[in-house]
Design a protein around this motif. Structure first.
Motif, PDB file in Angstrom:
ATOM      1  N   SER A  30       0.837  -1.198   0.000  1.00  0.00           N
ATOM      2  CA  SER A  30       0.000   0.000   0.000  1.00  0.00           C
ATOM      3  C   SER A  30       0.868   1.244   0.000  1.00  0.00           C
ATOM      4  O   SER A  30       1.815   1.354   0.785  1.00  0.00           O
ATOM      5  CB  SER A  30      -0.922   0.010   1.229  1.00  0.00           C
ATOM      6  OG  SER A  30      -1.728   1.182   1.249  1.00  0.00           O
ATOM      7  N   THR A  80      -7.163   0.759   2.029  1.00  0.00           N
ATOM      8  CA  THR A  80      -6.459   1.819   2.766  1.00  0.00           C
ATOM      9  C   THR A  80      -6.763   3.207   2.241  1.00  0.00           C
ATOM     10  O   THR A  80      -6.422   4.198   2.883  1.00  0.00           O
ATOM     11  CB  THR A  80      -4.937   1.606   2.701  1.00  0.00           C
ATOM     12  OG1 THR A  80      -4.515   1.708   1.338  1.00  0.00           O
ATOM     13  CG2 THR A  80      -4.532   0.263   3.270  1.00  0.00           C
ATOM     14  N   GLU A  82      -5.338   4.234  -0.411  1.00  0.00           N
ATOM     15  CA  GLU A  82      -4.158   4.479  -1.227  1.00  0.00           C
ATOM     16  C   GLU A  82      -4.130   3.451  -2.362  1.00  0.00           C
ATOM     17  O   GLU A  82      -4.951   2.542  -2.414  1.00  0.00           O
ATOM     18  CB  GLU A  82      -2.882   4.335  -0.389  1.00  0.00           C
ATOM     19  CG  GLU A  82      -2.848   5.188   0.850  1.00  0.00           C
ATOM     20  CD  GLU A  82      -1.675   4.842   1.761  1.00  0.00           C
ATOM     21  OE1 GLU A  82      -1.181   5.767   2.419  1.00  0.00           O
ATOM     22  OE2 GLU A  82      -1.271   3.672   1.805  1.00  0.00           O
ATOM     23  N   VAL A  84      -3.159   0.117  -3.832  1.00  0.00           N
ATOM     24  CA  VAL A  84      -2.918  -1.156  -3.147  1.00  0.00           C
ATOM     25  C   VAL A  84      -2.698  -2.251  -4.185  1.00  0.00           C
ATOM     26  O   VAL A  84      -3.388  -2.312  -5.205  1.00  0.00           O
ATOM     27  CB  VAL A  84      -4.099  -1.539  -2.227  1.00  0.00           C
ATOM     28  CG1 VAL A  84      -3.954  -2.971  -1.710  1.00  0.00           C
ATOM     29  CG2 VAL A  84      -4.202  -0.580  -1.050  1.00  0.00           C
ATOM     30  N   GLU A 116      -0.913  -1.454  10.598  1.00  0.00           N
ATOM     31  CA  GLU A 116      -0.677  -0.208   9.869  1.00  0.00           C
ATOM     32  C   GLU A 116      -1.573  -0.056   8.641  1.00  0.00           C
ATOM     33  O   GLU A 116      -1.944   1.058   8.272  1.00  0.00           O
ATOM     34  CB  GLU A 116       0.794  -0.085   9.465  1.00  0.00           C
ATOM     35  CG  GLU A 116       1.132   1.296   8.942  1.00  0.00           C
ATOM     36  CD  GLU A 116       2.623   1.546   8.819  1.00  0.00           C
ATOM     37  OE1 GLU A 116       2.981   2.637   8.327  1.00  0.00           O
ATOM     38  OE2 GLU A 116       3.418   0.665   9.208  1.00  0.00           O
ATOM     39  N   PHE A 117      -1.936  -1.148   7.989  1.00  0.00           N
ATOM     40  CA  PHE A 117      -2.866  -1.043   6.863  1.00  0.00           C
ATOM     41  C   PHE A 117      -4.220  -0.512   7.347  1.00  0.00           C
ATOM     42  O   PHE A 117      -4.817   0.375   6.732  1.00  0.00           O
ATOM     43  CB  PHE A 117      -3.047  -2.401   6.186  1.00  0.00           C
ATOM     44  CG  PHE A 117      -1.837  -2.869   5.431  1.00  0.00           C
ATOM     45  CD1 PHE A 117      -1.583  -2.409   4.152  1.00  0.00           C
ATOM     46  CD2 PHE A 117      -0.951  -3.769   6.005  1.00  0.00           C
ATOM     47  CE1 PHE A 117      -0.456  -2.844   3.452  1.00  0.00           C
ATOM     48  CE2 PHE A 117       0.166  -4.210   5.310  1.00  0.00           C
ATOM     49  CZ  PHE A 117       0.422  -3.747   4.034  1.00  0.00           C
ATOM     50  N   ALA A 118      -4.718  -1.062   8.466  1.00  0.00           N
ATOM     51  CA  ALA A 118      -5.983  -0.589   9.027  1.00  0.00           C
ATOM     52  C   ALA A 118      -5.859   0.851   9.516  1.00  0.00           C
ATOM     53  O   ALA A 118      -6.796   1.653   9.401  1.00  0.00           O
ATOM     54  CB  ALA A 118      -6.422  -1.494  10.178  1.00  0.00           C
ATOM     55  N   ARG A 119      -4.691   1.190  10.041  1.00  0.00           N
ATOM     56  CA  ARG A 119      -4.487   2.560  10.517  1.00  0.00           C
ATOM     57  C   ARG A 119      -4.535   3.551   9.359  1.00  0.00           C
ATOM     58  O   ARG A 119      -5.116   4.631   9.477  1.00  0.00           O
ATOM     59  CB  ARG A 119      -3.156   2.654  11.255  1.00  0.00           C
ATOM     60  CG  ARG A 119      -2.932   4.005  11.920  1.00  0.00           C
ATOM     61  CD  ARG A 119      -1.817   3.933  12.934  1.00  0.00           C
ATOM     62  NE  ARG A 119      -1.699   5.176  13.693  1.00  0.00           N
ATOM     63  CZ  ARG A 119      -1.138   5.262  14.869  1.00  0.00           C
ATOM     64  NH1 ARG A 119      -0.677   4.181  15.451  1.00  0.00           N
ATOM     65  NH2 ARG A 119      -1.054   6.414  15.497  1.00  0.00           N
ATOM     66  N   ARG A 120      -3.942   3.184   8.241  1.00  0.00           N
ATOM     67  CA  ARG A 120      -4.008   4.062   7.078  1.00  0.00           C
ATOM     68  C   ARG A 120      -5.451   4.179   6.566  1.00  0.00           C
ATOM     69  O   ARG A 120      -5.877   5.243   6.124  1.00  0.00           O
ATOM     70  CB  ARG A 120      -3.083   3.538   5.980  1.00  0.00           C
ATOM     71  CG  ARG A 120      -1.606   3.711   6.321  1.00  0.00           C
ATOM     72  CD  ARG A 120      -0.702   3.465   5.144  1.00  0.00           C
ATOM     73  NE  ARG A 120       0.692   3.745   5.504  1.00  0.00           N
ATOM     74  CZ  ARG A 120       1.655   3.973   4.627  1.00  0.00           C
ATOM     75  NH1 ARG A 120       1.391   3.958   3.325  1.00  0.00           N
ATOM     76  NH2 ARG A 120       2.887   4.214   5.026  1.00  0.00           N
ATOM     77  N   ALA A 121      -6.188   3.082   6.627  1.00  0.00           N
ATOM     78  CA  ALA A 121      -7.599   3.131   6.236  1.00  0.00           C
ATOM     79  C   ALA A 121      -8.369   4.097   7.130  1.00  0.00           C
ATOM     80  O   ALA A 121      -9.222   4.864   6.657  1.00  0.00           O
ATOM     81  CB  ALA A 121      -8.207   1.734   6.314  1.00  0.00           C
ATOM     82  N   ASN A 124      -7.305   7.737   6.373  1.00  0.00           N
ATOM     83  CA  ASN A 124      -7.800   8.181   5.071  1.00  0.00           C
ATOM     84  C   ASN A 124      -9.319   8.160   4.979  1.00  0.00           C
ATOM     85  O   ASN A 124      -9.884   8.334   3.897  1.00  0.00           O
ATOM     86  CB  ASN A 124      -7.204   7.308   3.956  1.00  0.00           C
ATOM     87  CG  ASN A 124      -5.723   7.585   3.748  1.00  0.00           C
ATOM     88  OD1 ASN A 124      -5.280   8.719   3.846  1.00  0.00           O
ATOM     89  ND2 ASN A 124      -4.956   6.534   3.459  1.00  0.00           N
ATOM     90  N   LYS A 126     -11.497   5.698   5.392  1.00  0.00           N
ATOM     91  CA  LYS A 126     -12.166   4.514   4.865  1.00  0.00           C
ATOM     92  C   LYS A 126     -12.897   3.736   5.956  1.00  0.00           C
ATOM     93  O   LYS A 126     -13.860   3.022   5.681  1.00  0.00           O
ATOM     94  CB  LYS A 126     -11.149   3.590   4.181  1.00  0.00           C
ATOM     95  CG  LYS A 126     -10.308   4.260   3.105  1.00  0.00           C
ATOM     96  CD  LYS A 126     -11.157   4.796   1.970  1.00  0.00           C
ATOM     97  CE  LYS A 126     -11.735   3.687   1.128  1.00  0.00           C
ATOM     98  NZ  LYS A 126     -12.447   4.221  -0.072  1.00  0.00           N
TER      99      LYS A 126
END
Length: 453
Positions: A30, A80, A82, A84, A116-121, A124, A126
């Motif tokens: 991502s 995310t 972003e 992916v 971190e993937f969930a955190r970016r989601a 952002n 999502k």
């Protein structure tokens, strides 16, 4: 809100399906550097949102790494938000390591941190924080009931409930703000208090009803705790081993063998149940055994269900009655030794005879415990409080709602003070979804995830 380091510049990657050997391993990437992967690692064109069979090649020497499925999700329409990429490679250790090593060679790429993937989601937009918590619970769910409750959070039902309340609050607040800023306008109601008091009363009733529901989520997450209690040598440890179907606790004929609380997790008809073997309750001069007895009493006090046990002697701890509520189950173990006959007291609370040795009556006992758990965890259309964090926010909201309702009922009240109470109530609900003031809990929440999520 503080953002994770280098969010705009760094591209992260990690296995999303775990690191153990399997037929297929999903490696997720991502960030803005995903196109480097498409150009360098994959080489051939990949259509967006379609599974394409491609050969991954080592960027240093051009040698093939694996033949795999590649999925390309251009942002912002991705998990995310972003760009992916998902690489569905074969799940052998050498294939996974070679793929990760090649990804790490790209400039600006690094291995993802836990969650971190969930955190970016979340950052952002999502997912909101309640959906993130539900996703973590869904990943960690071990039983059917844990899965069902987690899905309620993850699919947005909890979010919809609290956002609906917040919308009703903001509607009332709009009237109050209008009264403060546009007092001379014709659209502003003359009797502000009576205009919003009915809506506030209805909302407060809904909030209080919600708070009154048992907090199923916390108990389901930790497990329904069943404590086996009684005097020494009645077979508590033997019964625990029978239920666990393994030697979880040490069993001897010496009274006082069990000194600490021994826990065993069991999936009982879809309900997460933690059975706890405890020290026999009796007076003792042994300082170590005394600590065990104290821990046993503490376990009984904190239990969701207590199974009080005796044997053919029908002896009960002196404190059994004072430590027990009406939901306790009273059983006699060692049923294989026969009936105690005339030596039994005239009045005995025993409702079930079991034998940890032969298994007699154990199925019936488990059925009683499952019924107790089922009653506690009955899932209805009404969504109860699922986390302690949510409970604190909702309770805070209710307090400000009560203050606002009291103000609106007065003949003369400070409109700005009323507006502030409504703002604070709305703010408390906004914290559940992570809209405001949640930086201190983000690390703890996202730390519950595995590396690739």
């Amino acid at each position: 809100m503080k953002r994770i380091r280098g969010l705009a510049e760094e591209t992260i990657f990690a296995p999303s399906s775990g690191n153990q050997k399997a037929g297929v391993c999903v490696i997720r990437v991502s960030g803005a550097g995903c196109r480097k992967v498409l150009d360098g690692l994959v080489g051939e064109p990949v259509r967006a949102r379609q599974a394409c069979l491609r050969t991954l090649s080592n960027t240093e020497n051009g040698e093939p790494i694996d033949r795999c499925l590649v999925l390309w999700f251009p942002g912002p329409s991705s998990f995310t938000g972003e760009d992916v990429i998902e690489l569905h490679v074969h799940g052998g250790r050498a294939v996974i390591d070679a793929t990760l090593r090649t990804l790490g060679n790209f400039s600006g790429f690094r291995l993802a941190e836990p969650g971190e993937f969930a955190r970016r989601a979340f950052l952002n937009g999502k997912l909101d924080l309640s959906e993130v918590e539900g996703l973590a619970d869904l990943i960690n769910a071990q039983t059917e009931m844990q899965r069902k409750l987690a899905l309620r959070e993850a699919d947005g039902r909890v979010k919809a409930l609290y956002e609906g309340w917040r919308g009703r609050l903001l509607h009332c607040l709009s009237f109050v703000e209008a009264d403060v800023d546009f007092v001379d306008e014709d659209d502003v109601p003359d009797d502000l208090g009576s205009t919003i008091s009915g809506s506030l009363a209805e909302l407060l009733e809904d909030v209080n009803k919600h708070c009154a529901n048992p907090m199923q989520g916390e108990v389901l997450r930790q497990g329904f705790r069943v404590v086996l209690a009684g005097v020494p040598n009645v077979g508590k440890s033997s019964l625990l081993n029978r239920i666990a179907q393994r030697e979880a606790a040490i069993v001897t004929e010496t009274a006082g063998t069990t000194r600490d609380v021994v826990e065993v997790f069991v999936d009982l008809g879809g309900y997460p149940v933690v059975f706890c073997d405890t020290a026999g309750l009796r007076g003792t001069e042994d300082p170590v055994e005394r600590i065990g007895v104290e821990r046993a009493v503490k376990a009984v006090n904190e239990a969701d269900c207590v199974v009080w046990m005796c044997d053919e002697r029908l002896e009960w701890p002196e404190a059994a009655r004072s430590l027990t509520d009406s939901d306790a189950i009273w059983i006699r173990n060692k049923g294989d030794l026969g009936d105690p006959g005339e030596s039994a007291p005239q009045r005995s609370p025993v409702s079930l005879v079991v034998s940890a040795q032969s298994g007699e009556g154990v199925v019936d006992l488990l059925a009683l415990i499952q019924a107790s758990a089922s009653e506690r965890f009955e899932l209805t259309e009404d969504i109860g409080v699922v986390r302690q964090r949510h409970a604190e926010c909702v309770t805070n909201c209710a307090g400000h709602l009560e203050a606002a309702l009291k103000l609106s009922g007065q003949d003369h009240f400070d409109t700005e003070l009323l507006a502030e109470e409504l703002r604070l109530a709305a703010r408390a609900l906004a914290k559940i979804g992570g809209r405001i003031d949640v930086e201190d809990i983000l690390d703890r929440i996202f730390g519950e995830f595995c590396i690739g999520k």
